[in-house]
Design an enzyme around this catalytic site. Structure first.
Site, short mmCIF file in Angstrom:
data_model
loop_
_atom_site.label_atom_id
_atom_site.label_comp_id
_atom_site.label_asym_id
_atom_site.label_seq_id
_atom_site.Cartn_x
_atom_site.Cartn_y
_atom_site.Cartn_z
N GLU A 80 -4.21 -8.85 0.22
CA GLU A 80 -4.42 -7.40 0.22
C GLU A 80 -4.76 -6.95 -1.19
OE1 GLU A 80 -1.18 -4.96 1.39
OE2 GLU A 80 -0.85 -5.97 3.31
N GLU A 103 -4.69 6.05 7.73
CA GLU A 103 -3.67 6.05 8.77
C GLU A 103 -3.05 7.44 8.90
OE1 GLU A 103 -1.43 2.01 8.59
OE2 GLU A 103 -2.08 2.43 6.55
N LYS A 125 0.71 7.74 9.85
CA LYS A 125 1.71 7.01 9.06
C LYS A 125 2.61 7.99 8.32
CE LYS A 125 1.91 3.11 5.81
NZ LYS A 125 1.09 2.15 5.04
N GLU A 151 -0.02 6.86 1.04
CA GLU A 151 0.19 5.76 1.98
C GLU A 151 -0.76 5.84 3.17
OE1 GLU A 151 2.29 3.05 1.73
OE2 GLU A 151 2.38 3.79 -0.32
#
Length: 334
Positions: free
Chosen positions: A133, A186, A189, A195
């Site tokens: 990642e 996302e 999330k 994030e």
């Protein structure tokens, strides 16, 4: 549990071999929290207890099975406001390792070489390394590290760097299998805004930015330029001729609305009117600014309902929002 990880990996590997499956490798990703030190890169070292009980046995297994060691280097987490060019592969003075005298021009190479040095210290410098990642967020809450430009710069320059085959100062002419985090933002999330905003695409498949991996002709969405000069909208009141507007939901947080503003302004929409000095600037009124930005994006992109979703913070209305924000003028493509 952690000490049982390597036996579990060996068991899974043996099961695959028993079934005649030899082309699947068993490994696991590691954050760089496994590092005790990484500066200078030649002095990179794993945390002592972790090295002895987990990483040493794991690297032994990886070498035996010819499987790569997977790490997640994130230069983003080393941001301090003064080193941004070094983190983003932009021109900078770089740093020189005092032990090897090798010169580094970016943090990615420095982190990779620190991991290699730590592996060498355990006697496993010949195990391949894969990047499980890495990436950069395009939006976050109140931190100037996050922006579309920074995310684009990091991922695009990283791709170029990897494609060049140049390698790193300690691993010249070496390529690394690398996975970008993430494909999609996302929107469901929990936690900080950052994030949710590491993706190359929005949840509705709209590209956030082009990092150089899109196919020919695929580009981030751009607003449609109005075909007639902008003129003030009709007086506030019921919709005329089926007109619709996009406004924030009442329960939308300021953080979410600021993220909407950041996104809209990154997509080519003219945000000068809501910037300091602009005709529609409203200091300390995020909802008013977001109302302008979200509606401008909605109008410019054809007034489709999905262009007013904004991670479920937008709402279609048939009442001109100028009634709530009289200093705003809302324009349309007719």
């Amino acid at each position: 549990m952690i000490r049982g990880l390597v036996p579990a990996m060996r068991t899974l590997h043996s099961a695959l071999i028993a079934e005649g499956i030899t082309d699947i490798k068993v490994t696991t990703a590691h954050s760089l929290a496994i590092m005790r030190s990484s500066i200078p890169p030649s002095a990179g070292a794993f945390r002592p207890g972790f090295a002895k009980h987990v990483l040493g046995p794991m690297l032994k297994y990886l070498k035996e099975t010819r499987t790569p060691f997977m790490v997640n280097p994130y230069p983003y987490f080393g941001y301090n406001g003064k080193n941004v060019n070094f983190l983003l592969f932009r021109p900078n003075r770089g740093l020189t390792d005092r032990n090897t005298k090798l010169h580094y021009t970016n943090q990615f190479d420095a982190l990779m070489d620190a991991v290699l040095s730590a592996m060498k210290a355990l006697g496993y410098g010949d195990v391949d390394i894969v990047v499980g990642e890495t990436g950069w967020p395009s939006v976050c809450d109140g931190w100037d590290a996050c922006s579309i430009d920074n995310a684009r710069s990091y991922n695009a320059e990283l791709i170029k760097h990897l494609a060049s085959g140049k390698g790193t100062p300690l691993m010249p002419n070496r390529t690394f299998e690398t996975y970008l985090f993430a494909l999609f933002n996302e929107n469901q999330k929990p936690g900080p805004i950052a994030e949710r905003n590491w993706g190359l695409f929005q949840p509705d498949f709209t590209p956030v930015y082009d990092s150089g991996v899109f196919r020919t002709g695929q580009r981030p969405a751009r607003p449609i330029t109005p075909t007639r000069p902008a003129t003030p909208a009709a007086p506030a009141g019921p919709a005329v001729g089926g007109q619709k507007w996009c406004v924030p939901k009442a329960e939308a947080s300021d953080q979410a609305l600021q993220a909407n503003i950041n996104y809209v302004c990154s997509q080519g929409v003219d945000c000068k009117p809501i910037q300091p000095g602009g005709n529609c600037y409203a200091a300390n009124n995020v909802k008013a600014l977001a109302t302008y930005a979200m509606n401008a994006y909605y109008q410019a992109n054809g007034r489709h309902d999905y262009n007013c979703d904004f991670s479920n913070t937008g709402l279609i209305t048939t009442t001109n929002p100028s009634q709530s924000h009289p200093h705003f003028y809302f324009f349309f493509k007719l």
